[in-house]
Motif scaffolding. Structure first.
Motif, mmCIF file in Angstrom:
data_model
loop_
_atom_site.group_PDB
_atom_site.id
_atom_site.type_symbol
_atom_site.label_atom_id
_atom_site.label_comp_id
_atom_site.label_asym_id
_atom_site.label_seq_id
_atom_site.Cartn_x
_atom_site.Cartn_y
_atom_site.Cartn_z
ATOM 1 N N LYS A 54 36.281 47.181 43.647
ATOM 2 C CA LYS A 54 37.383 47.337 44.583
ATOM 3 C C LYS A 54 36.974 46.735 45.915
ATOM 4 C CE LYS A 54 39.301 51.419 42.454
ATOM 5 N NZ LYS A 54 39.787 52.772 42.653
ATOM 6 N N LYS A 55 37.851 45.962 46.497
ATOM 7 C CA LYS A 55 37.545 45.308 47.761
ATOM 8 C C LYS A 55 38.050 46.172 48.897
ATOM 9 C CE LYS A 55 37.817 40.668 45.903
ATOM 10 N NZ LYS A 55 38.462 39.370 46.001
ATOM 11 N N SER A 56 37.238 46.228 49.943
ATOM 12 C CA SER A 56 37.677 46.980 51.112
ATOM 13 C C SER A 56 38.460 46.070 52.035
ATOM 14 C CB SER A 56 36.464 47.547 51.833
ATOM 15 O OG SER A 56 35.693 46.493 52.379
ATOM 16 N N GLY A 57 39.181 46.671 52.946
ATOM 17 C CA GLY A 57 40.000 45.887 53.875
ATOM 18 C C GLY A 57 39.184 45.291 54.991
ATOM 19 N N LYS A 58 37.974 45.811 55.228
ATOM 20 C CA LYS A 58 37.147 45.336 56.349
ATOM 21 C C LYS A 58 36.346 44.115 55.936
ATOM 22 C CE LYS A 58 36.547 49.942 58.241
ATOM 23 N NZ LYS A 58 35.596 50.966 58.595
ATOM 24 N N LYS A 59 36.029 43.303 56.930
ATOM 25 C CA LYS A 59 35.185 42.135 56.678
ATOM 26 C C LYS A 59 33.847 42.296 57.359
ATOM 27 C CE LYS A 59 38.478 38.555 55.768
ATOM 28 N NZ LYS A 59 38.926 37.231 56.057
#
Length: 64
Positions: A59-64
């Motif tokens: 799952k990818k988080s919204g933060k970079k």
């Protein structure tokens, strides 16, 4: 082929289809296909209501 010929060529006319008589086997086969198609449509509608099949994974988080 000369360079003067312009525009689209007209396609050849397709021969008229003859209506053939169907016997009971062909009619039964077509009826069976229609029923299977209806069953597939019902299954698709039922499956679309649920979430994704592969819920696990990265799952990818919204933060970079």
């Amino acid at each position: 082929m000369s360079g003067r010929e312009g525009g689209k060529k007209k396609p050849l006319k397709a021969p008229k289809k003859t209506t053939k008589d169907m016997d009971e086997d062909e009619l039964a086969f077509k009826q069976k296909q229609k029923e299977e198609q209806k069953a597939m449509e019902a299954m698709k509608a039922k499956a679309s209501g649920k979430g994704p099949l592969s819920a696990g994974g990265i799952k990818k988080s919204g933060k970079k």
